[in-house]
Design a protein around this motif. Structure first.
Motif, PDB file in Angstrom:
ATOM      1  N   LEU A 111       0.818  -1.213   0.000  1.00 45.12           N
ATOM      2  CA  LEU A 111       0.000   0.000   0.000  1.00 45.12           C
ATOM      3  C   LEU A 111       0.849   1.260   0.000  1.00 45.12           C
ATOM      4  O   LEU A 111       0.404   2.318  -0.427  1.00 45.12           O
ATOM      5  N   SER A 112       2.083   1.154   0.509  1.00 51.53           N
ATOM      6  CA  SER A 112       2.984   2.311   0.522  1.00 51.53           C
ATOM      7  C   SER A 112       3.873   2.359  -0.712  1.00 51.53           C
ATOM      8  O   SER A 112       4.743   3.228  -0.814  1.00 51.53           O
ATOM      9  N   GLY A 113       3.682   1.407  -1.614  1.00 53.21           N
ATOM     10  CA  GLY A 113       4.505   1.367  -2.819  1.00 53.21           C
ATOM     11  C   GLY A 113       5.736   0.504  -2.683  1.00 53.21           C
ATOM     12  O   GLY A 113       6.553   0.436  -3.611  1.00 53.21           O
ATOM     13  N   SER A 114       5.890  -0.181  -1.551  1.00 50.64           N
ATOM     14  CA  SER A 114       7.056  -1.031  -1.341  1.00 50.64           C
ATOM     15  C   SER A 114       6.776  -2.432  -1.860  1.00 50.64           C
ATOM     16  O   SER A 114       5.722  -3.014  -1.584  1.00 50.64           O
ATOM     17  N   ASP A 115       7.733  -2.988  -2.598  1.00 52.74           N
ATOM     18  CA  ASP A 115       7.618  -4.376  -3.036  1.00 52.74           C
ATOM     19  C   ASP A 115       8.464  -5.286  -2.159  1.00 52.74           C
ATOM     20  O   ASP A 115       8.720  -6.443  -2.503  1.00 52.74           O
ATOM     21  N   LEU A 116       8.908  -4.763  -0.998  1.00 52.52           N
ATOM     22  CA  LEU A 116       9.734  -5.515  -0.064  1.00 52.52           C
ATOM     23  C   LEU A 116       8.948  -5.781   1.218  1.00 52.52           C
ATOM     24  O   LEU A 116       7.885  -5.206   1.443  1.00 52.52           O
ATOM     25  N   LEU A 117       9.489  -6.644   2.066  1.00 53.82           N
ATOM     26  CA  LEU A 117       8.842  -6.951   3.336  1.00 53.82           C
ATOM     27  C   LEU A 117       9.251  -5.896   4.360  1.00 53.82           C
ATOM     28  O   LEU A 117       9.955  -6.163   5.324  1.00 53.82           O
ATOM     29  N   GLY A 118       8.783  -4.669   4.132  1.00 50.42           N
ATOM     30  CA  GLY A 118       9.105  -3.564   5.020  1.00 50.42           C
ATOM     31  C   GLY A 118       8.826  -2.247   4.326  1.00 50.42           C
ATOM     32  O   GLY A 118       8.768  -2.167   3.094  1.00 50.42           O
ATOM     33  N   ASN A 122      12.180   6.143   3.292  1.00 54.98           N
ATOM     34  CA  ASN A 122      11.641   7.492   3.115  1.00 54.98           C
ATOM     35  C   ASN A 122      10.124   7.560   3.330  1.00 54.98           C
ATOM     36  O   ASN A 122       9.478   8.556   2.994  1.00 54.98           O
ATOM     37  N   VAL A 123       9.549   6.514   3.911  1.00 61.59           N
ATOM     38  CA  VAL A 123       8.104   6.444   4.129  1.00 61.59           C
ATOM     39  C   VAL A 123       7.792   6.661   5.603  1.00 61.59           C
ATOM     40  O   VAL A 123       8.516   6.180   6.480  1.00 61.59           O
ATOM     41  N   ASN A 124       6.715   7.398   5.884  1.00 67.15           N
ATOM     42  CA  ASN A 124       6.217   7.542   7.254  1.00 67.15           C
ATOM     43  C   ASN A 124       5.162   6.459   7.491  1.00 67.15           C
ATOM     44  O   ASN A 124       4.057   6.537   6.948  1.00 67.15           O
ATOM     45  N   PRO A 125       5.445   5.434   8.293  1.00 63.23           N
ATOM     46  CA  PRO A 125       4.490   4.328   8.485  1.00 63.23           C
ATOM     47  C   PRO A 125       3.124   4.792   8.983  1.00 63.23           C
ATOM     48  O   PRO A 125       2.103   4.161   8.657  1.00 63.23           O
ATOM     49  N   GLN A 126       3.058   5.880   9.769  1.00 61.14           N
ATOM     50  CA  GLN A 126       1.778   6.331  10.309  1.00 61.14           C
ATOM     51  C   GLN A 126       0.826   6.809   9.220  1.00 61.14           C
ATOM     52  O   GLN A 126      -0.376   6.933   9.449  1.00 61.14           O
ATOM     53  N   ASP A 127       1.347   7.062   8.026  1.00 64.09           N
ATOM     54  CA  ASP A 127       0.480   7.430   6.920  1.00 64.09           C
ATOM     55  C   ASP A 127      -0.332   6.236   6.417  1.00 64.09           C
ATOM     56  O   ASP A 127      -1.310   6.420   5.677  1.00 64.09           O
ATOM     57  N   TYR A 128       0.070   5.011   6.799  1.00 63.53           N
ATOM     58  CA  TYR A 128      -0.549   3.811   6.238  1.00 63.53           C
ATOM     59  C   TYR A 128      -1.105   2.843   7.291  1.00 63.53           C
ATOM     60  O   TYR A 128      -1.971   2.029   6.972  1.00 63.53           O
ATOM     61  N   LEU A 129      -0.619   2.904   8.527  1.00 65.76           N
ATOM     62  CA  LEU A 129      -0.970   1.869   9.502  1.00 65.76           C
ATOM     63  C   LEU A 129      -2.456   1.829   9.820  1.00 65.76           C
ATOM     64  O   LEU A 129      -3.044   0.740   9.943  1.00 65.76           O
ATOM     65  N   VAL A 146      -4.662  -2.554  19.123  1.00 68.92           N
ATOM     66  CA  VAL A 146      -3.839  -3.435  18.303  1.00 68.92           C
ATOM     67  C   VAL A 146      -2.399  -2.956  18.377  1.00 68.92           C
ATOM     68  O   VAL A 146      -2.124  -1.755  18.234  1.00 68.92           O
ATOM     69  N   ALA A 147      -1.491  -3.897  18.634  1.00 67.36           N
ATOM     70  CA  ALA A 147      -0.056  -3.607  18.584  1.00 67.36           C
ATOM     71  C   ALA A 147       0.441  -4.041  17.213  1.00 67.36           C
ATOM     72  O   ALA A 147       0.549  -5.242  16.937  1.00 67.36           O
ATOM     73  N   ALA A 148       0.685  -3.080  16.350  1.00 61.29           N
ATOM     74  CA  ALA A 148       1.107  -3.369  14.978  1.00 61.29           C
ATOM     75  C   ALA A 148       2.630  -3.391  14.896  1.00 61.29           C
ATOM     76  O   ALA A 148       3.289  -2.389  15.158  1.00 61.29           O
ATOM     77  N   THR A 149       3.178  -4.546  14.539  1.00 58.73           N
ATOM     78  CA  THR A 149       4.621  -4.698  14.394  1.00 58.73           C
ATOM     79  C   THR A 149       4.982  -4.636  12.911  1.00 58.73           C
ATOM     80  O   THR A 149       4.369  -5.330  12.088  1.00 58.73           O
ATOM     81  N   TYR A 150       5.958  -3.806  12.586  1.00 58.58           N
ATOM     82  CA  TYR A 150       6.324  -3.629  11.188  1.00 58.58           C
ATOM     83  C   TYR A 150       7.840  -3.438  11.064  1.00 58.58           C
ATOM     84  O   TYR A 150       8.535  -3.131  12.033  1.00 58.58           O
ATOM     85  N   PHE A 151       8.327  -3.646   9.848  1.00 61.24           N
ATOM     86  CA  PHE A 151       9.730  -3.418   9.535  1.00 61.24           C
ATOM     87  C   PHE A 151       9.864  -2.150   8.695  1.00 61.24           C
ATOM     88  O   PHE A 151       8.989  -1.832   7.883  1.00 61.24           O
ATOM     89  N   GLN A 152      10.998  -1.471   8.901  1.00 60.21           N
ATOM     90  CA  GLN A 152      11.315  -0.340   8.037  1.00 60.21           C
ATOM     91  C   GLN A 152      12.809  -0.338   7.761  1.00 60.21           C
ATOM     92  O   GLN A 152      13.631  -0.540   8.665  1.00 60.21           O
TER      93      GLN A 152
END
Length: 601
Positions: A111-118, A122-129, A146-152
């Motif tokens: 959804l953030s345009g990343s094709d990787l597992l993270g 240059n992305v702000n995760p709060q724009d998508y979580l 909800v505790a959302a765990t993510y990689f960046q």
């Protein structure tokens, strides 16, 4: 006499009845042997185990009603019809609020345009979580967390084809000698006295590490020869190099193993070194592009074979060193040592160095590759993503139909700094939150008022389920923060119906002096009760010669409605009344609440 008559009657029927005599006798014996009584019992840990309740509690009232009849029949086999049992047990009533763990998936990051597992750096995760959580939770409840765990990724990330550029097992036959000669110039001298770095036929090995055959080379702290061997250059992104080492002696410290550019260039990278810790052990270090190494703090043993893996990021100049006792499929999160130097050094050669302060020992199984996976395997591997990423966690709550970051009013998340202030790393079975949070919250919120509430979320390490996110509601009560109890102590009453134990909500109550005074005061001015009330006040009991059945029921309703307010429809009572029916004694009457009136049952 009655029993004798009954047996005679049965005996006389033997020749005319089809029912066997022994069945009739068994029925009579059963009726005579049945006894009744009232018992109170609280379930123990052993009882919960026998009931196969591993959490030591019932998860619902219905579960308790279903399981306890058989338990009572086993525990009290002689009790029969008319018996009652009041059972104390633990009941799970649920948490103060819903809290789930969610780990983002590949389609979430897309959804953030990343094709990787993270997320990209240059992305702000709060724009998508918030949107990601909405996509994955179709029917949340107000106040859920909800505790959302993510990689960046912390820098650039890229996809590469795992490739082994160099593999050296030192498989040069059964005769020892100097390396450059034995290897037929696969290794060449680039510094120091020639022919001092020696080949030995004895090799090093480690289970599951792919380079384990042939001989090895020996380093000497007294030697001065430096050699190198070339491979197809790696000019960008990541380069990994590895070797099995076993050191018998270490000195003041210097590098002995490194990557090189062209022969004659001193643009060395990923310089691996070793030195003494002053107590007879080894400290390993790494220099990204300089001979000034960063050493780790773990003491390693002399005379032990280790697998050293060094990485160098050509794009940013960061080098990491890992010291392993076994081959690992995945790169560890924490290296033994990290050093940052010049970026842009290409990897064209692998170099071995003997120098003052260097170690004495054996090196074997050297590999150079562009991924960790290809260091650890000779298989053909699928393309993979290379890049440094960190794991983060964000807490969201469902409020007014949307997932939002919780406000600081009424919510607090325990941080690593908070855990450190409590002298622990995390909560768990031996470090219960209730043993720490009341004191911590008093310190953290010194001006909290009586009755204030706070939703607290924290990390919890479960011995059976691993790392989790948990939480609880704490209320300031009498100056202390008290946690909400998800499991309570309660009771459930059963009655024996002659066949089995059945759940019974009957409340047993015996009228006391105040109740008889209440009855007299209530009906004193009613002419229909004049004689009954006068007799009650004269003798202190309910005379069945003066009180009709309907009047007794009315008096009992008065007592129950006064003493037990808010009863639900169907509530049962067993009421003991002191009566006179030719003699003074207690009599019990059964009632059930139907249509707002207690009816004899």
């Amino acid at each position: 006499m009655k029993k004798i008559f009954l047996l005679i009657a049965i005996f006389s029927m033997v020749f005319t009845s089809c029912e066997p005599l022994e069945d009739i006798n068994a029925e009579i014996d059963a009726q005579e042997s049945a006894i009744f009584g009232d018992v109170e019992y609280t379930l123990t840990d052993e009882d919960y185990d026998a009931l196969e309740l591993s959490y030591g509690s019932f998860s619902s009232l219905d579960d308790a009603k279903e399981a306890l009849p058989d338990f009572l029949s086993t525990k009290y086999p002689v009790l029969g019809k008319g018996s009652s049992a009041l059972i104390g047990y633990k009941l799970y009533v649920g948490n103060a609020f819903g809290l789930k763990d969610y780990s983002l998936k590949q389609e979430d990051y897309a959804l953030s345009g990343s094709d990787l597992l993270g997320f990209q750096n240059n992305v702000n995760p709060q724009d998508y979580l918030a949107g990601i959580l909405s996509n994955n939770y179709s029917s949340p409840e107000e106040g859920d967390y909800v505790a959302a765990t993510y990689f960046q990724y912390t820098g650039s990330a890229f996809t590469v084809t795992p490739t082994v550029s160099f593999e050296e097992n030192f498989d040069y036959g059964t005769t020892a000698g100097d390396l450059t000669t034995i290897s037929s110039d696969n290794w060449v001298n680039h510094s120091g006295t020639a022919n001092q770095l020696l080949y030995t036929t004895e090799s090093l090995s480690m289970t599951d590490y792919p380079s384990n055959t042939g001989g090895a080379i020996t380093l000497s702290s007294a030697g001065s020869e430096d050699v190198n061997s070339s491979f197809t250059p790696i000019t960008s992104k990541m380069v990994y190099t590895s070797a099995l080492i076993n050191l018998s002696e270490v000195g003041d410290g210097t590098y002995f193993f490194h990557l090189m550019e062209e022969d004659g260039s001193f643009a060395y990278s990923a310089r691996v070194g070793a030195k003494s810790d002053g107590a007879g052990n080894i400290l390993f270090g790494i220099g990204a592009s300089s001979s000034s190494l960063t050493y780790g703090t773990t003491p390693f043993n002399l005379g032990t074979t280790y697998l050293l893996v060094a990485s160098y990021n050509i794009d940013n100049g960061v080098s990491n060193l890992y010291v392993l006792t076994s081959a690992l499929e995945s790169e560890p999160l924490t290296p033994e040592a990290t050093n940052t130097g010049s970026a842009g050094n290409t990897a064209n050669r692998i170099g071995i160095r003997q120098g003052g302060g260097g170690p004495t020992g054996t090196i074997d199984g050297i590999r150079v590759a562009n991924t960790w996976s290809s260091i650890m395997s000779n298989d053909v591997l699928e393309d993979e993503v290379v890049g440094t990423k960190v794991s983060n966690k964000a807490i969201y709550t469902y409020n007014d139909g949307a997932w939002v970051l919780p406000s600081t009013d009424g919510f607090y998340s325990i941080s690593d700094v908070d855990f450190a202030s409590m002298g622990i790393e995390t909560f768990g079975s031996s470090t219960s939150p209730d043993n720490y949070l009341p004191a911590f919250l008093n310190i953290k919120f010194p001006y909290a008022q009586e009755g204030d509430v706070l939703n607290v979320v924290y990390d919890y390490l479960s011995s059976s389920s691993g790392a989790q996110t948990r939480g609880n509601l704490y209320t300031k009560t009498d100056g202390v923060w008290v946690g909400y109890q998800s499991t309570i102590d309660t009771t459930l009453q059963f009655a024996h119906d002659g066949t089995t134990w059945v759940p019974d909500n009957t409340i047993k109550y015996e009228l006391i002096a105040a109740d008889y005074t209440l009855i007299a005061d209530t009906y004193r001015n009613d002419p229909d009760y004049a004689t009954a009330v006068a007799n009650l006040e004269a003798y202190g009991n309910i005379s069945t010669f003066n009180w009709t059945t309907e009047q007794i029921d009315a008096a009992v309703n008065t007592v129950l409605n006064t003493n037990f307010t808010g009863m639900e429809e169907g509530q049962k009572f067993n009421v003991t009344v002191y009566v006179y029916d030719g003699s003074s004694h207690n009599v019990s009457f059964s009632y059930i609440l139907e249509g707002g009136v207690y009816i004899r049952n």
